[in-house]
Motif scaffolding. Structure first.
Motif, PDB file in Angstrom:
ATOM      1  N   THR A 193      34.185  52.546  37.601  1.00 42.74           N
ATOM      2  CA  THR A 193      33.679  51.216  37.254  1.00 42.74           C
ATOM      3  C   THR A 193      32.902  50.644  38.438  1.00 42.74           C
ATOM      4  OG1 THR A 193      35.487  49.840  38.137  1.00 42.74           O
ATOM      5  CG2 THR A 193      35.843  50.849  35.972  1.00 42.74           C
ATOM      6  N   GLY A 194      32.161  49.585  38.157  1.00 42.10           N
ATOM      7  CA  GLY A 194      31.486  48.850  39.215  1.00 42.10           C
ATOM      8  C   GLY A 194      32.209  47.561  39.539  1.00 42.10           C
ATOM      9  N   TRP A 195      33.485  47.517  39.168  1.00 40.93           N
ATOM     10  CA  TRP A 195      34.261  46.288  39.352  1.00 40.93           C
ATOM     11  C   TRP A 195      34.360  45.911  40.825  1.00 40.93           C
ATOM     12  CZ3 TRP A 195      39.154  47.013  35.774  1.00 40.93           C
ATOM     13  CH2 TRP A 195      38.724  47.055  34.434  1.00 40.93           C
ATOM     14  N   SER A 196      34.436  44.603  41.054  1.00 42.25           N
ATOM     15  CA  SER A 196      34.648  44.089  42.404  1.00 42.25           C
ATOM     16  C   SER A 196      36.082  44.370  42.856  1.00 42.25           C
ATOM     17  CB  SER A 196      34.401  42.581  42.432  1.00 42.25           C
ATOM     18  OG  SER A 196      35.407  41.904  41.672  1.00 42.25           O
ATOM     19  N   MET A 197      36.318  44.254  44.157  1.00 40.73           N
ATOM     20  CA  MET A 197      37.671  44.439  44.672  1.00 40.73           C
ATOM     21  C   MET A 197      38.623  43.396  44.087  1.00 40.73           C
ATOM     22  SD  MET A 197      37.460  47.130  46.470  1.00 40.73           S
ATOM     23  CE  MET A 197      36.004  47.720  45.591  1.00 40.73           C
ATOM     24  N   THR A 198      38.088  42.212  43.843  1.00 34.82           N
ATOM     25  CA  THR A 198      38.924  41.145  43.259  1.00 34.82           C
ATOM     26  C   THR A 198      39.392  41.533  41.870  1.00 34.82           C
ATOM     27  OG1 THR A 198      37.805  39.420  44.531  1.00 34.82           O
ATOM     28  CG2 THR A 198      38.969  38.731  42.533  1.00 34.82           C
ATOM     29  N   LYS A 199      38.478  42.044  41.045  1.00 31.82           N
ATOM     30  CA  LYS A 199      38.844  42.416  39.672  1.00 31.82           C
ATOM     31  C   LYS A 199      39.804  43.600  39.658  1.00 31.82           C
ATOM     32  CE  LYS A 199      36.963  43.428  35.086  1.00 31.82           C
ATOM     33  NZ  LYS A 199      37.923  42.500  34.460  1.00 31.82           N
ATOM     34  N   ILE A 200      39.556  44.584  40.524  1.00 28.33           N
ATOM     35  CA  ILE A 200      40.461  45.746  40.591  1.00 28.33           C
ATOM     36  C   ILE A 200      41.846  45.321  41.059  1.00 28.33           C
ATOM     37  CG2 ILE A 200      40.917  47.920  41.803  1.00 28.33           C
ATOM     38  CD1 ILE A 200      37.919  48.466  41.762  1.00 28.33           C
ATOM     39  N   SER A 201      41.897  44.447  42.053  1.00 29.36           N
ATOM     40  CA  SER A 201      43.205  43.992  42.548  1.00 29.36           C
ATOM     41  C   SER A 201      43.960  43.241  41.455  1.00 29.36           C
ATOM     42  CB  SER A 201      43.032  43.110  43.784  1.00 29.36           C
ATOM     43  OG  SER A 201      42.358  41.906  43.477  1.00 29.36           O
ATOM     44  N   GLU A 202      43.262  42.434  40.654  1.00 27.76           N
ATOM     45  CA  GLU A 202      43.905  41.727  39.543  1.00 27.76           C
ATOM     46  C   GLU A 202      44.412  42.713  38.494  1.00 27.76           C
ATOM     47  OE1 GLU A 202      40.932  39.087  38.108  1.00 27.76           O
ATOM     48  OE2 GLU A 202      41.222  37.579  39.699  1.00 27.76           O
ATOM     49  N   GLU A 203      43.611  43.718  38.194  1.00 27.08           N
ATOM     50  CA  GLU A 203      43.985  44.722  37.195  1.00 27.08           C
ATOM     51  C   GLU A 203      45.240  45.480  37.614  1.00 27.08           C
ATOM     52  OE1 GLU A 203      43.847  47.266  33.851  1.00 27.08           O
ATOM     53  OE2 GLU A 203      42.866  45.346  34.257  1.00 27.08           O
ATOM     54  N   SER A 211      45.350  41.749  49.787  1.00 26.89           N
ATOM     55  CA  SER A 211      46.602  42.514  49.697  1.00 26.89           C
ATOM     56  C   SER A 211      46.352  43.895  49.112  1.00 26.89           C
ATOM     57  CB  SER A 211      47.645  41.749  48.871  1.00 26.89           C
ATOM     58  OG  SER A 211      47.179  41.513  47.565  1.00 26.89           O
ATOM     59  N   PHE A 212      45.414  43.984  48.161  1.00 31.01           N
ATOM     60  CA  PHE A 212      45.051  45.294  47.611  1.00 31.01           C
ATOM     61  C   PHE A 212      44.435  46.183  48.685  1.00 31.01           C
ATOM     62  CE2 PHE A 212      41.378  47.713  45.756  1.00 31.01           C
ATOM     63  CZ  PHE A 212      42.128  48.776  45.280  1.00 31.01           C
ATOM     64  N   THR A 213      43.528  45.611  49.480  1.00 34.46           N
ATOM     65  CA  THR A 213      42.863  46.391  50.527  1.00 34.46           C
ATOM     66  C   THR A 213      43.859  46.880  51.566  1.00 34.46           C
ATOM     67  OG1 THR A 213      40.755  45.217  50.239  1.00 34.46           O
ATOM     68  CG2 THR A 213      41.112  46.321  52.351  1.00 34.46           C
ATOM     69  N   ARG A 214      44.775  45.999  52.006  1.00 30.33           N
ATOM     70  CA  ARG A 214      45.783  46.411  52.990  1.00 30.33           C
ATOM     71  C   ARG A 214      46.645  47.546  52.447  1.00 30.33           C
ATOM     72  NH1 ARG A 214      46.164  40.774  53.764  1.00 30.33           N
ATOM     73  NH2 ARG A 214      48.026  40.693  52.433  1.00 30.33           N
ATOM     74  N   TRP A 215      47.052  47.432  51.183  1.00 28.58           N
ATOM     75  CA  TRP A 215      47.866  48.472  50.548  1.00 28.58           C
ATOM     76  C   TRP A 215      47.091  49.790  50.467  1.00 28.58           C
ATOM     77  CZ3 TRP A 215      46.773  50.802  45.723  1.00 28.58           C
ATOM     78  CH2 TRP A 215      47.769  51.628  45.215  1.00 28.58           C
ATOM     79  N   PHE A 216      45.827  49.729  50.070  1.00 32.90           N
ATOM     80  CA  PHE A 216      45.013  50.941  49.930  1.00 32.90           C
ATOM     81  C   PHE A 216      44.829  51.619  51.285  1.00 32.90           C
ATOM     82  CE2 PHE A 216      41.379  53.632  49.195  1.00 32.90           C
ATOM     83  CZ  PHE A 216      41.504  54.023  47.864  1.00 32.90           C
ATOM     84  N   VAL A 217      44.611  50.843  52.335  1.00 33.94           N
ATOM     85  CA  VAL A 217      44.449  51.407  53.677  1.00 33.94           C
ATOM     86  C   VAL A 217      45.733  52.112  54.118  1.00 33.94           C
ATOM     87  CG1 VAL A 217      44.143  50.829  56.115  1.00 33.94           C
ATOM     88  CG2 VAL A 217      42.640  49.814  54.397  1.00 33.94           C
ATOM     89  N   ARG A 218      46.890  51.519  53.809  1.00 35.24           N
ATOM     90  CA  ARG A 218      48.163  52.167  54.155  1.00 35.24           C
ATOM     91  C   ARG A 218      48.307  53.507  53.443  1.00 35.24           C
ATOM     92  NH1 ARG A 218      50.451  47.003  53.470  1.00 35.24           N
ATOM     93  NH2 ARG A 218      51.348  47.643  51.456  1.00 35.24           N
ATOM     94  N   CYS A 219      47.834  53.568  52.218  1.00 32.70           N
ATOM     95  CA  CYS A 219      47.978  54.797  51.423  1.00 32.70           C
ATOM     96  C   CYS A 219      46.940  55.855  51.781  1.00 32.70           C
ATOM     97  CB  CYS A 219      47.862  54.469  49.927  1.00 32.70           C
ATOM     98  SG  CYS A 219      49.191  53.450  49.258  1.00 32.70           S
TER      99      CYS A 219
END
Length: 233
Positions: A193-203, A211-219
């Motif tokens: 998808t071309g979704w923004s980080m905001t939309k992906i984090s909500e999904e 918080s999504f970005t921090r989690w993704f970086v940890r993984c």
């Protein structure tokens, strides 16, 4: 031939007094009428006609019924079973309800052992490929907060036992399993998808994109934006 080497399918009823024993075979219990209280070391089940229950060989259990009852019981010799099966509490969907009907017909006829063996092989194969209810729940709700106690309750296990049971069955802890599902979904959304980080984090159920970005970086040891750029090229 010893009894526990034979497939047996028959109707049985149970008394109000608790009885404790174990089987050399595996056993499926399909309620037709009434309910059955079953206790194992880690489970307390009240088995009603909307569910069936699988007991693996050599699992000590107590059982009784407080009401008028009738069950279809399928005793399955170990030679037909996958290795290291565990108890399974299963809601009767259309397939399992059809299995119960076919077993009832087999119990009535008692004529063709080969057809009962074929049906038993089908049942044990389904047992092998079926996900336990708590794992089905995880796959439906992994984008939401999931408490260990909720998963344990679904299986009717004590929470102290559930984690070790899950790790033995799935090869990893519930927390790691859920994280892997979310990460797989995150990667799919980033690349498909071309979704923004905001939309992906909500999904995915995160409070915000940070918080999504921090989690993704940890993984993944890189931000999700970088993962998208590197893998979409």
């Amino acid at each position: 031939m010893e009894k526990f080497n034979q497939v047996i399918c028959e109707k049985r009823s149970y008394s109000r007094e608790f009885i404790s024993h174990q089987h050399e075979c595996g056993q499926f219990l399909f309620p037709l009428q009434g309910s059955l209280e079953i206790q194992t070391k880690w489970q307390n089940i009240n088995l009603s006609p909307d569910y069936c229950f699988y007991l693996p060989p050599k699992l000590n259990h107590n059982y009784r019924s407080k009401d008028r009852n009738e069950f279809i019981i399928l005793d399955i010799p170990t030679k037909y079973l996958p290795e290291d099966t565990s108890s399974m509490y299963i809601m009767l969907d259309k397939q399992w309800a059809s299995i119960r009907y076919l077993l009832l017909e087999e119990a009535k006829s008692q004529e063709n052992l080969s057809s009962l063996v074929d049906l038993t092989r089908y049942v044990t194969n389904k047992l092998q490929i079926s996900r336990p209810p708590s794992i089905e729940y995880i796959h439906k709700h992994f984008k939401e907060p999931i408490r260990l106690e909720t998963l344990a309750q679904i299986e009717n296990y004590h929470p102290v036992y559930y984690s070790s049971w899950f790790k033995q069955k799935m090869g990893k802890s519930p927390k790691v399993y859920i994280t892997e599902l979310r990460l797989r979904e995150a990667k799919d959304l980033l690349l498909s998808t071309g979704w923004s980080m905001t939309k992906i984090s909500e999904e995915l159920g995160f409070e915000n994109s940070s918080s999504f970005t921090r989690w993704f970086v940890r993984c993944e040891e890189m931000p999700p934006q970088k993962y998208r750029t590197l893998n979409n090229g």
